[in-house]
Design a protein around this motif. Structure first.
Motif, PDB file in Angstrom:
ATOM      1  N   TYR A  53     -38.845  29.480 -41.459  1.00 50.65           N
ATOM      2  CA  TYR A  53     -39.020  29.388 -40.009  1.00 50.65           C
ATOM      3  C   TYR A  53     -38.911  30.786 -39.398  1.00 50.65           C
ATOM      4  O   TYR A  53     -38.085  31.583 -39.838  1.00 50.65           O
ATOM      5  CB  TYR A  53     -37.942  28.494 -39.385  1.00 50.65           C
ATOM      6  CG  TYR A  53     -37.967  27.070 -39.868  1.00 50.65           C
ATOM      7  CD1 TYR A  53     -38.597  26.076 -39.128  1.00 50.65           C
ATOM      8  CD2 TYR A  53     -37.357  26.722 -41.072  1.00 50.65           C
ATOM      9  CE1 TYR A  53     -38.621  24.751 -39.578  1.00 50.65           C
ATOM     10  CE2 TYR A  53     -37.380  25.407 -41.527  1.00 50.65           C
ATOM     11  CZ  TYR A  53     -38.015  24.434 -40.782  1.00 50.65           C
ATOM     12  OH  TYR A  53     -38.039  23.135 -41.237  1.00 50.65           O
ATOM     13  N   ASP A  85     -35.397  24.123 -31.653  1.00 48.35           N
ATOM     14  CA  ASP A  85     -36.512  24.005 -30.706  1.00 48.35           C
ATOM     15  C   ASP A  85     -37.245  25.327 -30.508  1.00 48.35           C
ATOM     16  O   ASP A  85     -38.375  25.340 -29.986  1.00 48.35           O
ATOM     17  CB  ASP A  85     -36.006  23.494 -29.347  1.00 48.35           C
ATOM     18  CG  ASP A  85     -35.616  22.030 -29.391  1.00 48.35           C
ATOM     19  OD1 ASP A  85     -36.005  21.342 -30.357  1.00 48.35           O
ATOM     20  OD2 ASP A  85     -34.898  21.575 -28.474  1.00 48.35           O
ATOM     21  N   HIS A  86     -36.612  26.427 -30.901  1.00 47.41           N
ATOM     22  CA  HIS A  86     -37.223  27.748 -30.750  1.00 47.41           C
ATOM     23  C   HIS A  86     -37.771  28.276 -32.084  1.00 47.41           C
ATOM     24  O   HIS A  86     -38.207  29.424 -32.157  1.00 47.41           O
ATOM     25  CB  HIS A  86     -36.197  28.747 -30.212  1.00 47.41           C
ATOM     26  CG  HIS A  86     -35.551  28.323 -28.928  1.00 47.41           C
ATOM     27  ND1 HIS A  86     -36.236  28.290 -27.734  1.00 47.41           N
ATOM     28  CD2 HIS A  86     -34.290  27.906 -28.661  1.00 47.41           C
ATOM     29  CE1 HIS A  86     -35.412  27.880 -26.781  1.00 47.41           C
ATOM     30  NE2 HIS A  86     -34.237  27.633 -27.311  1.00 47.41           N
ATOM     31  N   THR A 119     -43.243  30.617 -31.856  1.00 50.50           N
ATOM     32  CA  THR A 119     -43.600  29.418 -31.107  1.00 50.50           C
ATOM     33  C   THR A 119     -44.677  29.743 -30.070  1.00 50.50           C
ATOM     34  O   THR A 119     -44.719  30.841 -29.509  1.00 50.50           O
ATOM     35  CB  THR A 119     -42.366  28.840 -30.402  1.00 50.50           C
ATOM     36  OG1 THR A 119     -41.751  29.862 -29.619  1.00 50.50           O
ATOM     37  CG2 THR A 119     -41.372  28.285 -31.400  1.00 50.50           C
ATOM     38  N   GLN A 145     -40.327  28.374 -35.294  1.00 50.53           N
ATOM     39  CA  GLN A 145     -41.707  28.093 -35.690  1.00 50.53           C
ATOM     40  C   GLN A 145     -41.780  27.930 -37.205  1.00 50.53           C
ATOM     41  O   GLN A 145     -41.521  28.877 -37.952  1.00 50.53           O
ATOM     42  CB  GLN A 145     -42.626  29.239 -35.259  1.00 50.53           C
ATOM     43  CG  GLN A 145     -44.039  29.161 -35.838  1.00 50.53           C
ATOM     44  CD  GLN A 145     -44.796  27.916 -35.433  1.00 50.53           C
ATOM     45  OE1 GLN A 145     -44.844  27.569 -34.255  1.00 50.53           O
ATOM     46  NE2 GLN A 145     -45.384  27.223 -36.408  1.00 50.53           N
TER      47      GLN A 145
END
Length: 418
Positions: A122, A84-85, A234, A87
């Motif tokens: 990511y 969730d953290h 993010t 990008q």
């Protein structure tokens, strides 16, 4: 007089742990989890306390994790805690130019849509990745943590290695793994020599908040003093890794925040709108450091302990993750065959697997930095034309995309995906 019918004393010594890992940064815990997954008893040793290592404050540090590094984290049960953290990096744009003049029209551009596997990688902040690894280590019964202890000596015999500490009793293991950085005490005590040199450059690192969205695009802008990477985080935030000459970097880093931003803005232009600092900023010297061997009797090296490279391609941590996945697989396969863990034949298989790739990465980052960190007009023209040619050829462009995603070469099983 010794009884000739008794085994040597070293053969009856028992180990406290199967594998001792020295260094609790990122590679050390990752390796510990990968080894525990295959049934090994692991002791993870770090001179800092858990509280210090788990500090939740955002200090601007973030990592470009290749797709294969994400797969490794998923395989050891950590990725869900950071997903969730994270990008996704959907595009990479590489340009050349001077600060305040804008980029050259001849550039390279890579899009994740050209490969089937998904995003090339990511961006993950240090605070999230470090905490997820430490939480997973704490939950794993096969891993023992020794925090706040410094290894000051190591003694090797026929069946294992004994580590001495600054305080407390020694620890005996079948194998010691150095994950303790470029100034690796593990490597030094094993007599492993290094080659390397400085680049007369320092990196300036910070994170920025910006007005316009980044759309998951990572930018690498080459300027005469050194490259500037603008990496998406993010939200409307990006991580900056910016190389300057040592004297310029010191002067810039000494500026107040507002003046620092005034120097930074013209280096990548106004396409992100208004910017402000998010978190701390810091600087560190840039150099190359390569261990001449990745193994010694009862010792293996991973990550920066084996190879510290220029951050020009953001591949330092990914190379360490490949070391981790390869060493974990070699150890697992040796154990399945009933082979003694830590024997020199096993260690040589690991070195043979990883040594060439790491030397190639060191040479490539060194060459790219020398090629691009200058203002020679002929070299500027040659590199701009070269970048444009790569970008125009689909096969070559796809090869670069797969390289950025970590999909080339012999991949360890933990990096192969489902």
């Amino acid at each position: 007089m010794d009884n000739p019918h008794l085994p040597p004393i070293s053969r009856v010594m028992t180990n406290d742990t199967d594998i001792a890992i020295i260094g609790g940064g990122l590679n050390g815990p990752t390796l510990a989890l990968a080894l525990a997954r295959s049934g090994q008893r692991v002791t993870l040793i770090d001179s800092a306390t858990t509280q210090v290592r788990k500090n939740a404050g955002f200090d601007g540090r973030a990592y470009a994790l290749a797709l294969t590094s994400m797969r490794l984290l998923r395989g050891i049960g950590v990725w869900d805690a950071v997903a969730d953290h994270a990008q996704p990096m959907l595009q990479i744009k590489v340009t050349d130019g001077r600060a305040g003049e804008g980029p050259s029209p001849l550039a390279m551009q890579f899009d994740h849509a050209e490969i089937e596997e998904g995003p090339m990688g990511y961006m993950v902040e240090d605070r999230h990745l470090r905490r997820a690894l430490l939480d997973a280590v704490s939950d794993e019964a096969r891993i023992t943590q020794m925090n706040g202890k410094t290894v000051v000596g190591q003694t090797v015999d026929a069946t294992g290695i004994t580590l001495a500490f600054n305080k407390g009793k020694p620890l005996r293991a079948a194998l010691a793994v150095g994950a303790d950085g470029r100034d690796s005490g593990t490597a030094n005590r094993a007599g492993i020599k290094r080659i390397g040199w400085g680049y007369a450059q320092n990196a300036l690192v910070c994170a920025i908040q910006h007005e316009a969205p980044h759309h998951g695009v990572a930018h690498q802008f080459f300027m005469p003093p050194g490259p500037l990477a603008l990496l998406p985080l993010t939200g409307n935030r990006s991580s900056i890794v910016w190389s300057e000459s040592v004297s310029n970097a010191a002067a810039i880093n000494a500026l107040p925040d507002a003046d620092y931003l005034e120097v930074l803005r013209p280096r990548f232009g106004s396409f992100l709108g208004e910017i402000s600092l998010a978190g701390a900023r810091y600087t560190f010297p840039l150099s190359l450091s390569l261990a001449l061997e990745m193994v010694a009797p009862r010792v293996a090296l991973v990550g920066d302990a084996a190879h510290g490279v220029h951050p020009i391609a953001g591949q330092g941590l990914n190379a360490g993750m490949r070391d981790v996945a390869a060493l974990a697989q070699v150890i697992e396969e040796a154990a399945m065959r009933g082979e003694e863990i830590g024997n020199i034949a096993m260690l040589q298989r690991y070195q043979q697997w990883r040594r060439f790739d790491n030397a190639t990465l060191a040479l490539a980052t060194d060459s790219f930095n020398r090629l691009f960190s200058n203002d020679n007009p002929l070299m500027r023209l040659a590199r701009d034309v070269g970048m444009a040619a790569i970008s125009a050829l689909p096969g070559l462009r796809r090869g670069f995309i797969r390289e950025a995603a970590g999909l080339t070469g012999e991949l360890p099983r933990l990096m192969q995906g489902d």
